[in-house]
Design a protein around this motif. Structure first.
Motif, short mmCIF file in Angstrom:
data_model
loop_
_atom_site.label_atom_id
_atom_site.label_comp_id
_atom_site.label_asym_id
_atom_site.label_seq_id
_atom_site.Cartn_x
_atom_site.Cartn_y
_atom_site.Cartn_z
N SER A 101 0.85 -1.20 0.00
CA SER A 101 0.00 0.00 0.00
C SER A 101 0.88 1.25 0.00
O SER A 101 2.04 1.20 0.40
CB SER A 101 -0.95 0.01 1.21
N LEU A 102 0.26 2.34 -0.49
CA LEU A 102 0.98 3.62 -0.62
C LEU A 102 0.11 4.76 -0.13
O LEU A 102 -1.12 4.73 -0.29
CB LEU A 102 1.31 3.88 -2.09
N ALA A 103 0.74 5.78 0.41
CA ALA A 103 0.04 7.02 0.72
C ALA A 103 0.00 7.86 -0.56
O ALA A 103 0.78 7.66 -1.49
CB ALA A 103 0.77 7.78 1.82
N LYS A 104 -0.93 8.78 -0.58
CA LYS A 104 -1.06 9.68 -1.74
C LYS A 104 0.29 10.34 -2.04
O LYS A 104 0.98 10.80 -1.13
CB LYS A 104 -2.12 10.73 -1.43
N GLY A 105 0.64 10.35 -3.31
CA GLY A 105 1.89 10.97 -3.74
C GLY A 105 3.10 10.06 -3.73
O GLY A 105 4.16 10.43 -4.23
N ARG A 106 2.98 8.86 -3.18
CA ARG A 106 4.09 7.91 -3.17
C ARG A 106 3.96 6.99 -4.36
O ARG A 106 2.87 6.80 -4.90
CB ARG A 106 4.11 7.10 -1.86
N ARG A 107 5.07 6.38 -4.78
CA ARG A 107 5.08 5.52 -5.97
C ARG A 107 5.59 4.13 -5.61
O ARG A 107 6.45 3.98 -4.75
CB ARG A 107 5.95 6.14 -7.04
N ALA A 108 5.07 3.13 -6.33
CA ALA A 108 5.42 1.74 -6.04
C ALA A 108 6.92 1.49 -6.13
O ALA A 108 7.48 0.73 -5.32
CB ALA A 108 4.66 0.81 -6.99
N LYS A 109 7.59 2.13 -7.06
CA LYS A 109 9.03 1.87 -7.20
C LYS A 109 9.83 2.31 -5.98
O LYS A 109 10.97 1.90 -5.80
CB LYS A 109 9.57 2.49 -8.48
N GLU A 110 9.22 3.12 -5.10
CA GLU A 110 9.90 3.53 -3.88
C GLU A 110 10.08 2.38 -2.89
O GLU A 110 10.90 2.48 -1.97
CB GLU A 110 9.14 4.67 -3.21
N SER A 111 9.34 1.30 -3.08
CA SER A 111 9.49 0.14 -2.19
C SER A 111 10.92 -0.36 -2.17
O SER A 111 11.44 -0.76 -1.12
CB SER A 111 8.55 -0.99 -2.61
#
Length: 136
Positions: A101-111
């Motif tokens: 899951s992500l907060a608004k403004g975050r991107r999956a590749k940041e995992s």
């Protein structure tokens, strides 16, 4: 010819696709109950093997993994760490995971960055996960 993940990664040519595994849709529903999402955008979709590869790249043959850990930066990125063929190490040096899951403004590749920079915590009992080799 069936390719294991390492072979599929090595043989992939550059391009604009991603190869890896999609989660089984029915099991995904169960996993969302077992691992509650922490942020508003539910992803829980796939495990990446290789990004930016040719659309004709071979798919990995593995169809089973295990969720073995969790990572969360406390600021909007939640991921589940997955072991495939006995390892959490992706051939590119990162870690097999499912962006959960992500907060608004975050991107999956940041995992990838969260796991690398903050590490991950093992879960008590690994959870088998069905994986469907896919191109996306």
């Amino acid at each position: 010819m069936a390719l294991n993940a390492q072979q599929a990664h090595q043989q992939a040519k550059p391009g604009d696709a991603v190869i890896g595994w999609k989660l089984d849709r029915e099991q995904r529903k169960e996993l969302l109950l077992q691992f509650p999402t922490r942020y508003s955008e539910v992803v829980a979709d796939h495990v990446t093997l290789a990004a930016r590869v040719d659309r004709n790249s071979g798919l990995p043959s593995e169809t089973l993994g295990e969720i073995v850990g969790q990572a969360d930066d406390g600021r909007g990125v939640q991921a589940l760490v997955v072991s495939i063929a006995g390892t959490t190490d992706r051939p590119d040096g990162s870690t097999y995971h499912i962006t959960w899951s992500l907060a608004k403004g975050r991107r999956a590749k940041e995992s990838n960055d969260v796991i690398r920079d903050h590490g991950w915590q093992p879960i008590e009992l690994p959870v088998p996960v069905m994986l469907q080799p896919a191109r996306f």
